[in-house]
Design an enzyme around this catalytic site. Structure first.
Site, PDB file in Angstrom:
ATOM      1  N   CYS A  54      43.927  83.169  25.716  1.00  0.00           N
ATOM      2  CA  CYS A  54      44.750  82.838  26.790  1.00  0.00           C
ATOM      3  C   CYS A  54      45.650  81.783  27.080  1.00  0.00           C
ATOM      4  O   CYS A  54      46.879  81.774  26.463  1.00  0.00           O
ATOM      5  CB  CYS A  54      43.523  82.792  28.145  1.00  0.00           C
ATOM      6  SG  CYS A  54      44.108  82.933  29.693  1.00  0.00           S
ATOM      7  N   GLU A  64      39.545  87.320  27.119  1.00  0.00           N
ATOM      8  CA  GLU A  64      38.526  86.349  26.848  1.00  0.00           C
ATOM      9  C   GLU A  64      37.240  86.324  27.573  1.00  0.00           C
ATOM     10  O   GLU A  64      37.202  86.980  28.863  1.00  0.00           O
ATOM     11  CB  GLU A  64      39.416  85.273  27.345  1.00  0.00           C
ATOM     12  CG  GLU A  64      38.786  83.788  27.503  1.00  0.00           C
ATOM     13  CD  GLU A  64      39.628  82.454  28.208  1.00  0.00           C
ATOM     14  OE1 GLU A  64      40.704  82.939  29.053  1.00  0.00           O
ATOM     15  OE2 GLU A  64      39.409  81.366  27.819  1.00  0.00           O
ATOM     16  N   LYS A  83      39.271  78.882  20.577  1.00  0.00           N
ATOM     17  CA  LYS A  83      40.489  78.586  21.432  1.00  0.00           C
ATOM     18  C   LYS A  83      41.259  77.202  21.084  1.00  0.00           C
ATOM     19  O   LYS A  83      40.400  76.042  21.223  1.00  0.00           O
ATOM     20  CB  LYS A  83      40.106  78.922  22.791  1.00  0.00           C
ATOM     21  CG  LYS A  83      41.163  78.701  23.827  1.00  0.00           C
ATOM     22  CD  LYS A  83      40.645  78.798  25.283  1.00  0.00           C
ATOM     23  CE  LYS A  83      41.907  78.999  26.314  1.00  0.00           C
ATOM     24  NZ  LYS A  83      41.388  79.429  27.749  1.00  0.00           N
TER      25      LYS A  83
HETATM   26  C1  ACM Z   1      42.951  80.430  30.581  1.00  0.00           C
HETATM   27  O1  ACM Z   1      43.058  79.652  29.273  1.00  0.00           O
HETATM   28  N1  ACM Z   1      41.823  81.264  30.759  1.00  0.00           N
HETATM   29  C2  ACM Z   1      43.996  80.348  31.730  1.00  0.00           C
END
Ligand code: ACM
Length: 269
Positions: free
Chosen positions: A141, A38, A108
């Protein structure tokens, strides 16, 4: 298909140096698909919108074009996280770039902690795309914490979940055992290492990138605190087969009509 996971230690804000180091890691290993972390080259811990604006870019910026060129030269697919700038705000995004120039953008879905101060919640939703006959589903993530994320990708037909991460908790790498097993899917979690200390808060990233098979085998696992690239072969016959014995197929036998029932008193019968 050979899948490589790149584990790096980006220095906050040092975009071009971080990209050079990512490319040097990529060049160490032959693979068809490279999964990167990420926010792979920007750093993670933004403390103001200005801070984020300094490194964020549109999905066709020169930095992004460098990844496209890398994919073309390596004749491989690259999936990497980056801070995306749009006219409507910033997204924590991942771009999948293919050697023929095709690109797929994922934003995301589930933002973590102070990301919520600076990024908009992703609006692309989950999807899978095809590369060399293999179905790849991007995720970022904290999406892992919502079982719907990987479940949805598996139901969409993903063979491999390309999970770009900056994990600060130690659970995901272990939880992947269960998520890979119940979804009968490969999970490639590419994580970063190092500590960022900004405005009195320190975050340490947990490394240990892992590639887990639909049988729950850890095919490759990186160190907790070293930059490296790890790789293994995946076999889509495993991810396409949801049968666990001659009676049970864990996808064909799903019963969605039973999953949200109302309580029924026996006296109603
Ligand atoms: C995250 O979503 N970077 C823990």
């Amino acid at each position: 298909m050979r899948v490589a996971l790149v584990q790096n230690h980006p220095e906050f804000g040092k975009k071009s140096e971080n990209i050079d180091r990512l490319f040097a890691l990529i060049d160490k290993t032959e693979a068809d698909l490279y999964v990167l972390p990420e926010l792979a080259y920007s750093g993670y811990q933004f403390v103001s919108p200005e801070d984020l604006a300094a490194v964020a870019e549109e999905a066709d910026s020169p930095a992004i074009k460098a990844f496209e060129e890398k994919a073309r030269r390596r004749k491989a697919a690259l999936v990497f996280g980056f801070p995306e700038k749009t006219s409507g705000g910033f997204y924590n995004s991942s771009l999948s770039v293919l050697p023929d120039g095709t690109r797929y953008l994922y934003r995301k879905t589930h933002l973590f902690y102070k990301e919520k101060l600076f990024f908009r919640p992703g609006d692309t939703g989950f999807f899978v795309f095809d590369f060399q006959g293999v179905k790849i589903g991007p995720a970022i993530c904290f999406d892992w914490s919502f079982p719907e994320s990987f479940r949805t990708l598996a139901l969409l037909g993903a063979d491999i979940i390309a999970h770009s991460s900056n994990l600060v908790m130690p659970y995901c790498q272990k939880a992947n055992y269960c998520q890979a097993l119940v979804n009968r899917v490969y999970i490639a979690t590419a994580n970063r290492i190092g500590t960022e200390y900004r405005e009195e808060e320190s975050l340490t990233f947990t490394g240990e990138s892992v590639l887990v098979s639909p049988r729950g085998e850890y095919l490759a696992r990186a160190d907790k605190d070293r930059e490296e690239i790890i790789a293994a072969d995946v076999d889509i016959n495993l991810s396409r087969n949801k049968k666990i014995n001659s009676f049970n197929d864990v996808f064909a036998e799903r019963r969605p009509d039973m999953y949200f029932s109302s309580p029924r008193s026996v006296t109603d019968e």
